[in-house]
Enzyme design. Sequence first.
Site, short mmCIF file in Angstrom:
data_model
loop_
_atom_site.label_atom_id
_atom_site.label_comp_id
_atom_site.label_asym_id
_atom_site.label_seq_id
_atom_site.Cartn_x
_atom_site.Cartn_y
_atom_site.Cartn_z
N TYR A 5 6.60 -38.75 -2.21
CA TYR A 5 4.90 -39.49 -1.96
C TYR A 5 5.20 -40.69 -1.94
O TYR A 5 4.20 -40.41 -1.14
CB TYR A 5 4.81 -38.47 -3.30
N SER B 273 -2.33 -43.24 0.05
CA SER B 273 -2.68 -43.80 -1.14
C SER B 273 -1.84 -45.49 -1.63
O SER B 273 -1.31 -46.15 -1.04
CB SER B 273 -1.60 -43.20 -1.78
N1 LIG Z 1 -6.51 -37.08 -4.99
C1 LIG Z 1 -5.97 -37.76 -4.24
O1 LIG Z 1 -5.43 -38.68 -5.89
C2 LIG Z 1 -5.28 -38.50 -3.50
C3 LIG Z 1 -5.03 -40.05 -3.63
C4 LIG Z 1 -4.33 -40.53 -2.75
C5 LIG Z 1 -4.12 -39.95 -1.25
N2 LIG Z 1 -4.23 -38.55 -1.37
C6 LIG Z 1 -3.83 -37.71 -0.16
O2 LIG Z 1 -5.76 -37.15 0.62
C7 LIG Z 1 -5.17 -36.20 1.89
C8 LIG Z 1 -6.20 -35.23 0.84
O3 LIG Z 1 -5.57 -34.31 -0.62
P1 LIG Z 1 -6.73 -34.12 -1.93
O4 LIG Z 1 -6.71 -34.66 -2.66
O5 LIG Z 1 -7.55 -33.45 -1.36
O6 LIG Z 1 -5.59 -32.02 -1.38
P2 LIG Z 1 -6.19 -30.78 -2.04
O7 LIG Z 1 -4.37 -30.15 -2.02
O8 LIG Z 1 -6.90 -30.45 -2.28
O9 LIG Z 1 -5.97 -30.52 0.25
C9 LIG Z 1 -5.01 -31.27 1.15
C10 LIG Z 1 -4.75 -29.77 1.74
O10 LIG Z 1 -3.93 -29.77 3.00
C11 LIG Z 1 -3.17 -28.12 2.91
N3 LIG Z 1 -2.00 -28.30 3.00
C12 LIG Z 1 -1.53 -27.94 2.76
N4 LIG Z 1 -0.01 -27.85 3.38
C13 LIG Z 1 -0.50 -28.23 4.64
C14 LIG Z 1 0.43 -27.44 6.75
N5 LIG Z 1 1.20 -27.27 6.40
N6 LIG Z 1 -0.55 -27.83 7.55
C15 LIG Z 1 -2.12 -27.63 6.91
N7 LIG Z 1 -2.69 -28.27 5.95
C16 LIG Z 1 -2.17 -27.89 5.00
C17 LIG Z 1 -3.74 -27.73 1.93
O11 LIG Z 1 -3.96 -26.07 2.48
C18 LIG Z 1 -5.18 -27.85 0.93
O12 LIG Z 1 -6.08 -27.68 1.79
C19 LIG Z 1 -4.02 -35.48 1.00
O13 LIG Z 1 -2.83 -36.59 2.16
C20 LIG Z 1 -3.43 -36.66 -0.26
O14 LIG Z 1 -1.93 -37.39 -0.39
C21 LIG Z 1 -5.01 -37.35 -2.87
O1 LIG Z 2 -0.25 -39.61 -10.33
C1 LIG Z 2 -0.16 -39.39 -9.28
O2 LIG Z 2 1.33 -39.63 -8.98
C2 LIG Z 2 -0.57 -38.70 -8.70
O3 LIG Z 2 -2.66 -38.45 -9.44
C3 LIG Z 2 -0.84 -39.70 -7.27
O4 LIG Z 2 -0.75 -38.05 -6.50
C4 LIG Z 2 -2.61 -39.70 -6.30
O5 LIG Z 2 -2.93 -39.04 -6.53
C5 LIG Z 2 -2.44 -40.65 -5.66
O6 LIG Z 2 -2.00 -40.31 -4.60
C6 LIG Z 2 -2.16 -42.11 -5.70
O7 LIG Z 2 -3.12 -42.76 -5.08
#
Ligand SMILES: NC(=O)c1ccc[n+]([C@@H]2O[C@H](COP(=O)([O-])OP(=O)(O)OC[C@H]3O[C@@H](n4cnc5c(N)ncnc54)[C@H](O)[C@@H]3O)[C@@H](O)[C@H]2O)c1
Ligand SMILES: O=C(O)[C@@H](O)[C@@H](O)[C@H](O)[C@H](O)CO
Length: 275
Positions: free
Chosen positions: A172, A159
């Site tokens: 986080y 991230s």
């Molecule tokens: N959305 C963003 O801006 C962003 C940015 C950087 C990184 N990420 C990362 O991307 C990845 C995907 O996240 P997302 O944004 O699609 O979120 P999301 O909440 O849509 O998806 C996360 C999924 O993980 C599942 N999950 C949660 N706990 C779990 C467990 N113990 N075992 C198995 N599955 C579990 C949830 O049920 C959900 O379906 C994560 O690692 C998140 O930290 C997201």
């Molecule tokens: O505002 C924030 O902190 C979030 O939006 C973060 O969880 C973000 O989605 C990403 O993890 C940053 O890469």
Amino acid sequence: MSKVVVLTGAGGVLCSTLAKALAEQGHKIAVLDLKLEAAEQVAKEIESAGGTAMGVMANVLEKASLEDAKSKINAAYGTVDILVNGAGGNHPLGTTSNPFLEEEDLKNTTEGFKTFFDLDSKGIEFVFNLNFIGTLLPTQVFAKDMIGKKGCSVLNISSMNAFTPLTKIPAYSGAKAAVSNFTQWLSVHFSKVGIRVNALAPGFFLTDQNRTLLTNTDGSLTQRGQQIIDQTPMGRYGVPEDLISTTLYLCDEASSFVTGVVIPIDGGFSAYSGV
Ligand SMILES: NC(=O)c1ccc[n+]([C@@H]2O[C@H](COP(=O)([O-])OP(=O)(O)OC[C@H]3O[C@@H](n4cnc5c(N)ncnc54)[C@H](O)[C@@H]3O)[C@@H](O)[C@H]2O)c1
Ligand SMILES: O=C(O)[C@@H](O)[C@@H](O)[C@H](O)[C@H](O)CO
């Protein structure tokens, strides 16, 4: 060549998109999620589009649950070639109410108001475990299948906050810094057995895990949500499709000499000082 790909958290927004894109390459996809219904729904959508997929319930924090998922996958598709560690996210329990501590905050008695001093270790632990242990355990379980095979790799999801911590979310931020560090460590550790280990560092994508930080209940942007857009040179949030090409590249032989990298996909956020 068709491979067996396991994605954790693939019932979620970002990794369901990656699962579908990998399915379009002809790979057999195991869609893992804590929520079986969400995993099965994604698998169903892949199958309706002509792909091969199975939805499997797995908790990334429980080795037994992952071993159980692995037996099902091995029985249906054979040994695993690619692991995408997608489960992760933030939680309000690891989040402070304000970005900066002010002296008067210590006298704030508003219900739910949290300074750094109020953060509960259980909340911190939850976020650390979900992101870090939730990446390590599935790798222990699924990467064993990759030993002695060609073209295998692990893709972690880091991230923006791994490069520079984001305000309000110490747990986080620390957990994703650990994911980036682990990506490098594991790439070295696995270098002699031919398993590459890389990571995506997505910028800001509106999904369930950050919705309350970025949007108000009426869907408008919070102050933080607007600040993020202002700090993103390309002036928008990412959409899940922005992650596809880098994922396909890192999971493909096209990147066979690439290991230990963490690639930002962020519209320039991490390159911009704000000035
Ligand atoms: N959305 C963003 O801006 C962003 C940015 C950087 C990184 N990420 C990362 O991307 C990845 C995907 O996240 P997302 O944004 O699609 O979120 P999301 O909440 O849509 O998806 C996360 C999924 O993980 C599942 N999950 C949660 N706990 C779990 C467990 N113990 N075992 C198995 N599955 C579990 C949830 O049920 C959900 O379906 C994560 O690692 C998140 O930290 C997201
Ligand atoms: O505002 C924030 O902190 C979030 O939006 C973060 O969880 C973000 O989605 C990403 O993890 C940053 O890469």
